[in-house]
Design an enzyme around this catalytic site. Structure first.
Site, PDB file in Angstrom:
ATOM      1  N   ILE A   1      -2.796  10.413  12.406  1.00  0.00           N
ATOM      2  CA  ILE A   1      -1.780  10.912  11.480  1.00  0.00           C
ATOM      3  C   ILE A   1      -2.497  11.573  10.304  1.00  0.00           C
ATOM      4  O   ILE A   1      -3.506  11.037   9.807  1.00  0.00           O
ATOM      5  CB  ILE A   1      -0.883   9.757  10.959  1.00  0.00           C
ATOM      6  CG1 ILE A   1      -0.346   8.897  12.126  1.00  0.00           C
ATOM      7  CG2 ILE A   1       0.256  10.296  10.097  1.00  0.00           C
ATOM      8  CD1 ILE A   1       0.539   9.595  13.126  1.00  0.00           C
TER       9      ILE A   1
ATOM     10  N   TYR B   1     -11.955  -2.542  12.486  1.00  0.00           N
ATOM     11  CA  TYR B   1     -10.600  -1.991  12.374  1.00  0.00           C
ATOM     12  C   TYR B   1      -9.781  -2.277  13.650  1.00  0.00           C
ATOM     13  O   TYR B   1      -8.634  -2.743  13.587  1.00  0.00           O
ATOM     14  CB  TYR B   1     -10.705  -0.485  12.121  1.00  0.00           C
ATOM     15  CG  TYR B   1      -9.408   0.229  11.885  1.00  0.00           C
ATOM     16  CD1 TYR B   1      -8.774   0.157  10.641  1.00  0.00           C
ATOM     17  CD2 TYR B   1      -8.805   1.000  12.883  1.00  0.00           C
ATOM     18  CE1 TYR B   1      -7.581   0.829  10.401  1.00  0.00           C
ATOM     19  CE2 TYR B   1      -7.622   1.674  12.658  1.00  0.00           C
ATOM     20  CZ  TYR B   1      -7.012   1.592  11.413  1.00  0.00           C
ATOM     21  OH  TYR B   1      -5.828   2.259  11.193  1.00  0.00           O
TER      22      TYR B   1
ATOM     23  N   GLY C   1       0.827  -1.211   0.000  1.00  0.00           N
ATOM     24  CA  GLY C   1       0.000   0.000   0.000  1.00  0.00           C
ATOM     25  C   GLY C   1       0.857   1.254   0.000  1.00  0.00           C
ATOM     26  O   GLY C   1       0.693   2.131   0.847  1.00  0.00           O
TER      27      GLY C   1
ATOM     28  N   SER D   1       1.149   3.489  -2.559  1.00  0.00           N
ATOM     29  CA  SER D   1       0.766   4.438  -3.605  1.00  0.00           C
ATOM     30  C   SER D   1       0.466   5.826  -3.047  1.00  0.00           C
ATOM     31  O   SER D   1       0.410   6.803  -3.787  1.00  0.00           O
ATOM     32  CB  SER D   1      -0.473   3.910  -4.336  1.00  0.00           C
ATOM     33  OG  SER D   1      -1.496   3.618  -3.401  1.00  0.00           O
ATOM     34  N   ARG D   2       0.243   5.911  -1.736  1.00  0.00           N
ATOM     35  CA  ARG D   2      -0.067   7.218  -1.118  1.00  0.00           C
ATOM     36  C   ARG D   2       0.107   7.109   0.396  1.00  0.00           C
ATOM     37  O   ARG D   2       0.431   6.046   0.917  1.00  0.00           O
ATOM     38  CB  ARG D   2      -1.484   7.659  -1.469  1.00  0.00           C
ATOM     39  CG  ARG D   2      -2.562   6.676  -1.059  1.00  0.00           C
ATOM     40  CD  ARG D   2      -3.900   7.055  -1.701  1.00  0.00           C
ATOM     41  NE  ARG D   2      -4.792   5.909  -1.756  1.00  0.00           N
ATOM     42  CZ  ARG D   2      -5.652   5.570  -0.799  1.00  0.00           C
ATOM     43  NH1 ARG D   2      -5.717   6.283   0.295  1.00  0.00           N
ATOM     44  NH2 ARG D   2      -6.429   4.518  -0.930  1.00  0.00           N
TER      45      ARG D   2
ATOM     46  N   LYS E   1      -6.398  -4.606  14.023  1.00  0.00           N
ATOM     47  CA  LYS E   1      -5.103  -4.071  14.469  1.00  0.00           C
ATOM     48  C   LYS E   1      -4.629  -4.759  15.757  1.00  0.00           C
ATOM     49  O   LYS E   1      -3.427  -4.957  15.951  1.00  0.00           O
ATOM     50  CB  LYS E   1      -5.197  -2.553  14.654  1.00  0.00           C
ATOM     51  CG  LYS E   1      -5.493  -1.782  13.360  1.00  0.00           C
ATOM     52  CD  LYS E   1      -4.424  -2.013  12.299  1.00  0.00           C
ATOM     53  CE  LYS E   1      -4.602  -1.077  11.099  1.00  0.00           C
ATOM     54  NZ  LYS E   1      -3.585  -1.286  10.060  1.00  0.00           N
TER      55      LYS E   1
ATOM     56  N   ALA F   1     -10.271  -4.599  15.908  1.00  0.00           N
ATOM     57  CA  ALA F   1      -9.993  -6.042  16.039  1.00  0.00           C
ATOM     58  C   ALA F   1      -8.869  -6.454  15.097  1.00  0.00           C
ATOM     59  O   ALA F   1      -7.991  -7.245  15.454  1.00  0.00           O
ATOM     60  CB  ALA F   1     -11.257  -6.842  15.742  1.00  0.00           C
TER      61      ALA F   1
ATOM     62  N   VAL G   1      -3.352  -7.376  -1.233  1.00  0.00           N
ATOM     63  CA  VAL G   1      -2.719  -8.198  -0.187  1.00  0.00           C
ATOM     64  C   VAL G   1      -3.684  -9.199   0.442  1.00  0.00           C
ATOM     65  O   VAL G   1      -3.249 -10.144   1.105  1.00  0.00           O
ATOM     66  CB  VAL G   1      -2.070  -7.338   0.933  1.00  0.00           C
ATOM     67  CG1 VAL G   1      -0.930  -6.505   0.394  1.00  0.00           C
ATOM     68  CG2 VAL G   1      -3.106  -6.487   1.658  1.00  0.00           C
TER      69      VAL G   1
ATOM     70  N   ASN H   1       1.884  -2.261   5.474  1.00  0.00           N
ATOM     71  CA  ASN H   1       1.290  -0.940   5.672  1.00  0.00           C
ATOM     72  C   ASN H   1      -0.140  -0.839   5.134  1.00  0.00           C
ATOM     73  O   ASN H   1      -0.945  -0.061   5.645  1.00  0.00           O
ATOM     74  CB  ASN H   1       2.180   0.102   4.972  1.00  0.00           C
ATOM     75  CG  ASN H   1       1.517   1.457   4.880  1.00  0.00           C
ATOM     76  OD1 ASN H   1       1.480   2.216   5.842  1.00  0.00           O
ATOM     77  ND2 ASN H   1       0.956   1.759   3.714  1.00  0.00           N
TER      78      ASN H   1
END
Ligand code: NAP
Length: 248
Positions: A189, A156, A14, A16-17, A160, A158, A67, A93
């Site tokens: 971020i 999300y 990931g 690309s940005r 992480k 769970a 992925v 990532n």
């Protein structure tokens, strides 16, 4: 150049940005050969973003790969072995958000986030094993949400939290090959992922950040550079919090 990764091959999923793009640019500037990975969308925007990032690097390898698809991950690792000879740095990532309260969350929203954020790193880790060179480094992007369980993020958070557990198991299993495995848990971020936060949510979050600002991409990138460097050779199975003190 604070770190020297000359001769190393780095894959950032990931990239690309956002944080991933910042990662490949920093590893490239520190001498590594970088693999830029993106997942295609119907408008071709992701590919265009990835090509722009790749064009800013010295000798990039650009690979389209979802992925969450084990076959695509296997093909990506095969290409890296064929074209780069092996892998020294894997940064898991790639990640997505599909926020919703548990009462309203669909199975698709639950499953897609788990597939990309947790099963994706599992595929990458497992399929990278045969091509990882001794002394390799693996870093996975977890989140403060995996530690605090933020409202509306059952899927999300769970994913992480699971990624943190996967990191610790992998650290134990790979230590004998001198491969370190760590996680970074960013707070808020400033990237596209957080751009659409409702203003009141962003304001509330900021009040709870002791250093008084949201994080920059460079704050996370610098943590990854350290964890992948020779300076971190005795650090494994850890979660490095990059959150301005939001969770401590
Ligand atoms: P972002 O700007 O939304 O970028 C996410 C990246 O993941 C994009 O490059 C995207 O590629 C890629 N991606 C999504 N699904 C993919 C898939 N199935 N296969 C391959 N690549 C895929 O996110 P970010 O803010 O930079 O976040 C990067 C990581 O940090 C994520 O794991 C995120 O959970 C974590 N994190 C971020 C924050 C934050 O505040 N921003 C906080 C904590 C943790 P395309 O462009 O091709 O779609």
């Amino acid at each position: 150049m604070p770190y020297d990764f000359t001769g190393k091959v780095a894959l950032v999923t990931g990239s690309s940005r956002g944080i991933g793009a910042g990662m490949v640019q920093a590893f490239d500037a520190s001498g590594a050969r970088c693999v830029v990975n993106y997942v295609p969308d119907s408008e071709g925007r992701n590919r265009a973003d990835a090509e722009t990032i790749a064009a800013s690097l010295r000798d990039p390898l650009l690979i389209e790969c979802d992925v969450s698809d084990p076959g695509q991950v296997e093909a990506m690792m095969h290409r890296i072995e064929t074209e780069c000879g092996g892998l020294d740095i894997l940064v898991n990532n790639a990640g997505i958000l599909r926020d919703r309260t548990i009462a309203k969350m669909s199975e698709e929203e639950w499953g897609s986030v788990l597939d990309v954020n947790l099963t994706g790193p599992f595929h990458c880790l497992r399929q990278a094993l045969p091509i990882l060179r001794p002394g390799a480094r693996i870093v996975s992007l977890a989140s403060v949400s995996g530690q605090l369980g933020l409202f509306g993020q059952a899927n999300y958070a769970a994913s992480k939290a699971g990624l943190i557990a996967l990191t610790k198991v992998a650290a134990r299993e790979l230590a004998r090959r001198q491969i370190s495995v760590n996680a970074i848990a960013p707070g808020f971020i400033q990237t596209e992922m957080t751009r659409d936060l409702p203003v009141e949510v962003a304001e509330r979050a900021l009040v709870a950040v002791p250093v008084g600002r949201f994080g920059q991409i460079a704050d996370v990138v610098n943590a990854a550079l350290f964890l992948c460097s020779e300076d971190a050779r005795y650090v494994t199975g850890q979660v490095l919090n990059v959150n301005g003190g939001y969770f401590m």
